[in-house]
Each structure stands twice: as C-alpha cells, then as structure tokens.
Scaffold this motif. Structure first.
Motif, PDB file in Angstrom:
ATOM      1  N   UNK A 166      94.495  53.584 -53.649  1.00 59.98           N
ATOM      2  CA  UNK A 166      93.115  53.194 -53.915  1.00 59.98           C
ATOM      3  C   UNK A 166      92.632  52.175 -52.892  1.00 59.98           C
ATOM      4  N   UNK A 167      93.454  51.169 -52.631  1.00 58.56           N
ATOM      5  CA  UNK A 167      93.074  50.106 -51.698  1.00 58.56           C
ATOM      6  C   UNK A 167      92.972  50.639 -50.271  1.00 58.56           C
ATOM      7  N   UNK A 168      93.910  51.490 -49.869  1.00 58.53           N
ATOM      8  CA  UNK A 168      93.850  52.057 -48.525  1.00 58.53           C
ATOM      9  C   UNK A 168      92.604  52.934 -48.374  1.00 58.53           C
ATOM     10  N   UNK A 169      92.267  53.663 -49.430  1.00 54.97           N
ATOM     11  CA  UNK A 169      91.047  54.469 -49.393  1.00 54.97           C
ATOM     12  C   UNK A 169      89.806  53.599 -49.250  1.00 54.97           C
ATOM     13  N   UNK A 170      89.777  52.484 -49.963  1.00 55.58           N
ATOM     14  CA  UNK A 170      88.644  51.556 -49.832  1.00 55.58           C
ATOM     15  C   UNK A 170      88.572  51.002 -48.418  1.00 55.58           C
ATOM     16  N   UNK A 171      89.729  50.713 -47.822  1.00 47.57           N
ATOM     17  CA  UNK A 171      89.756  50.193 -46.452  1.00 47.57           C
ATOM     18  C   UNK A 171      89.146  51.202 -45.481  1.00 47.57           C
ATOM     19  N   UNK A 172      89.454  52.479 -45.682  1.00 43.34           N
ATOM     20  CA  UNK A 172      88.850  53.528 -44.857  1.00 43.34           C
ATOM     21  C   UNK A 172      87.328  53.550 -45.035  1.00 43.34           C
ATOM     22  N   UNK A 173      86.887  53.559 -46.287  1.00 38.21           N
ATOM     23  CA  UNK A 173      85.458  53.665 -46.579  1.00 38.21           C
ATOM     24  C   UNK A 173      84.684  52.476 -46.016  1.00 38.21           C
ATOM     25  N   UNK A 174      85.230  51.280 -46.168  1.00 37.76           N
ATOM     26  CA  UNK A 174      84.518  50.095 -45.678  1.00 37.76           C
ATOM     27  C   UNK A 174      84.556  50.029 -44.160  1.00 37.76           C
ATOM     28  N   UNK A 175      85.660  50.487 -43.558  1.00 34.74           N
ATOM     29  CA  UNK A 175      85.716  50.548 -42.097  1.00 34.74           C
ATOM     30  C   UNK A 175      84.608  51.447 -41.561  1.00 34.74           C
ATOM     31  N   UNK A 176      84.403  52.599 -42.192  1.00 33.21           N
ATOM     32  CA  UNK A 176      83.342  53.515 -41.764  1.00 33.21           C
ATOM     33  C   UNK A 176      81.967  52.915 -42.022  1.00 33.21           C
ATOM     34  N   UNK A 177      81.809  52.270 -43.175  1.00 30.85           N
ATOM     35  CA  UNK A 177      80.537  51.630 -43.518  1.00 30.85           C
ATOM     36  C   UNK A 177      80.136  50.628 -42.438  1.00 30.85           C
ATOM     37  N   UNK A 178      81.080  49.780 -42.054  1.00 30.85           N
ATOM     38  CA  UNK A 178      80.770  48.742 -41.066  1.00 30.85           C
ATOM     39  C   UNK A 178      80.542  49.348 -39.689  1.00 30.85           C
ATOM     40  N   UNK A 179      81.312  50.362 -39.339  1.00 28.03           N
ATOM     41  CA  UNK A 179      81.158  50.999 -38.033  1.00 28.03           C
ATOM     42  C   UNK A 179      79.807  51.701 -37.915  1.00 28.03           C
ATOM     43  N   UNK A 180      79.315  52.243 -39.019  1.00 22.28           N
ATOM     44  CA  UNK A 180      78.010  52.918 -39.012  1.00 22.28           C
ATOM     45  C   UNK A 180      76.850  51.931 -39.032  1.00 22.28           C
ATOM     46  N   UNK A 181      77.117  50.675 -39.344  1.00 22.13           N
ATOM     47  CA  UNK A 181      76.032  49.719 -39.520  1.00 22.13           C
ATOM     48  C   UNK A 181      75.240  50.015 -40.781  1.00 22.13           C
ATOM     49  N   UNK A 182      75.947  50.508 -41.789  1.00 26.27           N
ATOM     50  CA  UNK A 182      75.333  50.887 -43.062  1.00 26.27           C
ATOM     51  C   UNK A 182      74.725  49.652 -43.718  1.00 26.27           C
ATOM     52  N   UNK A 183      73.438  49.716 -44.057  1.00 30.39           N
ATOM     53  CA  UNK A 183      72.723  48.554 -44.573  1.00 30.39           C
ATOM     54  C   UNK A 183      72.581  48.591 -46.093  1.00 30.39           C
ATOM     55  N   UNK A 184      72.105  47.474 -46.632  1.00 35.72           N
ATOM     56  CA  UNK A 184      71.855  47.402 -48.074  1.00 35.72           C
ATOM     57  C   UNK A 184      70.789  48.408 -48.479  1.00 35.72           C
ATOM     58  N   UNK A 185      69.794  48.637 -47.607  1.00 28.73           N
ATOM     59  CA  UNK A 185      68.754  49.608 -47.921  1.00 28.73           C
ATOM     60  C   UNK A 185      69.325  51.027 -47.928  1.00 28.73           C
ATOM     61  N   UNK A 186      70.238  51.312 -46.977  1.00 30.77           N
ATOM     62  CA  UNK A 186      70.910  52.616 -46.972  1.00 30.77           C
ATOM     63  C   UNK A 186      71.673  52.819 -48.277  1.00 30.77           C
ATOM     64  N   UNK A 187      72.349  51.754 -48.721  1.00 31.96           N
ATOM     65  CA  UNK A 187      73.109  51.830 -49.970  1.00 31.96           C
ATOM     66  C   UNK A 187      72.177  52.125 -51.144  1.00 31.96           C
ATOM     67  N   UNK A 188      71.008  51.509 -51.120  1.00 26.82           N
ATOM     68  CA  UNK A 188      70.072  51.700 -52.222  1.00 26.82           C
ATOM     69  C   UNK A 188      69.605  53.144 -52.320  1.00 26.82           C
ATOM     70  N   UNK A 189      69.478  53.833 -51.179  1.00 29.37           N
ATOM     71  CA  UNK A 189      69.045  55.226 -51.207  1.00 29.37           C
ATOM     72  C   UNK A 189      70.084  56.114 -51.881  1.00 29.37           C
TER      73      UNK A 189
END
Length: 327
Positions: A166-189
C-alpha cells in the motif's frame, strides 16, 4: 473455535502489530533505487491507462492503488486477474502499462497473464515480496515490498506485506502527481461532488449577490438611509460608492454597534464619515475559498467582490459560504 482468553491484553497485541508494520514500512526507504525511478518514468510516459491487477489481499491493495492513481491525474483502473483470463484481457491495450501486485510473485492467476502481456508488448511493473520470483523477473521494474515477518503471529495472514504494498503504491502515485505538477484545482475536478470539490471549484461569482441585490449607497447618504439599505438587502453591510462608481469604503453591523456609542444624529451624519476605508475585497473570478480565507484572516463576516477597476460587482457574507458548503 478456540475460546478467547478473558484477560487477553489487546493493547499489547495492537502495539506489537503497529510496531511490526511500522518497521516494515521503514525498511522500504533503503530499497528505493533505479527500479523505482524507472517505474515512475514508465508510468509517466504511458499514453494509455495504467492497469493494476492482483489476487486476494493484493487485489484489494491494487484496487486502492488504481483509485489513488485515477484521482491524482494518472488514468487507471483495476482488472481482476482471474477475469482477465476469461475475457477482460480485452480491456488492456498496447498503449497501457500494467502494475501487478503479488507478495509471492508466483500467484498463478497473475503469472498466467505474463505471456499475453508480452505478446501485446505492454510494459509490466511489479510489486512483490520476492525479487527472484517469476513476476519480478518478467517486469521491467520490480519494487521490493517484502517483509521479514507478517504482523500476524502465525506469520500467515497478509498484514505487514499488504501495508508495504500500500505504501509503495502511494509513493508511486505521489511521485507521478508531483512530476505532473498536479494542482489542488486538478484534484478538485476528480472530486466534484465532495466538500473539497466545492472549496476548490466554486467561484465567488457563483454565490455573490449582484445587481439589485447588492447593498450600495453614495458617499453623501445619511446613516439612516444607509441602514435602510442594509436592512433591505439583508447582508449585514453596505458599500459606499464614489462618484465614478468605485468602492470608497464599507459600513457593517459591527460599525453600527461602534457608532451607537457616539452622540450622533442618524438623520444628519453622512455615511462616508463613519465608513471603514481601505476595506477588504476579493477579485471577481476568485475562488470562494479565497474569500473565506480573507474573512478568516481579517476576522470579518462579509466583503465585496470587485472588478479589475476596483468597482463592486457583488457582495457576499459568511452565511453565503456556509450555504454553499465552502466552510
């Protein structure tokens, strides 16, 4: 079934479980290497969807990983490996990337898919507890989520191992989130129906009182007439306009309470002598959450929405934000 011991120490059991799982998660820090970077780059370059698969408890973790990826900017969904062998392989295209979870790395239902994935030329990333397993060796990047001991005292039930996955999967997801520059507004959509979506998508324009519903008076208006305007519009405030329509100041219920301590004639005194100048405002098109922050920081309950020229186009108060679910 064994009869529970009446004086069993549940707290000690919980402490042992949490301690073992904490240590298992900490051990992941030293395993982050080029394989993790390769996995992230492969996922980031994916032109299709990220397909997550896993059997049993690993499947439950995989479901959660797919949901986390999808909600953080990486299109993903979960495919059950058993169903994939009976028709659902058609859901996987050559443009996709597959993430497979298996603690043993030799789960039959997952291993059965390997020749099919190879024929499609689909990149495979694995999360396993056995780097020498069939699944790990078939992957372009294997992320080691193995544990020395499950939290289960029999060392059988997947507990620590599912936590590390679970934790390793979260690390992957957050790594991609940060690399994409995913914003709070993107999250809201991705979360339009929740309170977070309302906070991050709702604009002041959507909830402000505009036109005839906006309480406004001119600088030469008497206090009496200003109070009548406040009463008619019911926002607990009124704006005071200059001759060119700009906002000169604001008068609120709080200002009225302070004014009542003074010996004044409400029929004669002009509102511009009592108003608060340089009042707080929010720009047209701003998020409602920004208006909330301005109110909180300034300890005020209402404010005007202004256009780029400083002219009021709307007004709102804390009740409007409450009704809209922003607070």
């Amino acid at each position: 079934m064994p009869i529970p011991t009446p004086d069993f120490d549940y707290i000690a059991s919980a402490q042992r479980t949490i301690g073992l799982e904490r240590d298992a998660v900490n051990s992941l820090l030293n395993r982050l290497d080029s394989a993790f970077e390769r996995a992230c780059r492969t996922l980031l370059a994916c032109n299709g969807r990220i397909i997550v698969t896993g059997m049993g408890k690993s499947g439950h973790i995989g479901n959660k990983l797919a949901a986390t990826l999808a909600s953080t900017g990486s299109p993903a969904f979960f495919v059950h490996p058993g169903e994939a062998s009976h028709g659902d392989m058609g859901m996987i295209t050559r443009e996709d990337v597959v993430i497979a979870l298996s603690n043993s790395g030799n789960t039959n239902e997952v291993v059965t898919l390997l020749p099919l994935l190879k024929r499609l030329g689909v990149p495979l990333i694995s999360l396993t507890g056995n780097p020498e397993s069939t699944l790990a060796k078939a992957a372009i990047a294997n992320l080691d989520t193995g544990v020395e001991q499950e939290a289960c005292p029999l060392n059988l039930a997947p507990t620590s191992s599912t936590t590390t996955a679970l934790v390793m999967g979260d690390a992957l997801a957050i790594g991609l989130l940060e690399a994409r520059g995913f914003s709070a507004e993107d999250f809201a959509f991705s979360h339009p129906g929740g309170s977070l979506g309302r906070r991050l998508l709702l604009l002041v324009d959507d909830i402000m009182h505009a036109g005839e519903r906006m309480p406004l008076v001119s600088t030469d208006t008497s206090l009496r007439d200003a109070l009548l305007e406040m009463t008619r519009k019911g926002l607990g405030l009124t704006g005071i306009l200059t001759a060119d329509g700009s906002l000169a100041g604001i008068f609120t219920d709080g200002d009225l309470r302070r004014t009542l301590d003074q010996p004044i004639d409400i029929h004669q005194v002009r509102i511009d002598t009592l108003m608060t100048r340089r009042c707080k405002t929010v720009h047209q098109g701003a998020l409602a959450a920004e208006a909330l922050k301005i109110m909180d920081d300034g300890k005020i309950s209402g404010l005007f929405v202004v256009d780029p020229d400083g002219k009021p186009v709307g007004a709102l108060n804390m009740h409007d934000l409450l009704r809209a679910g922003v607070v």
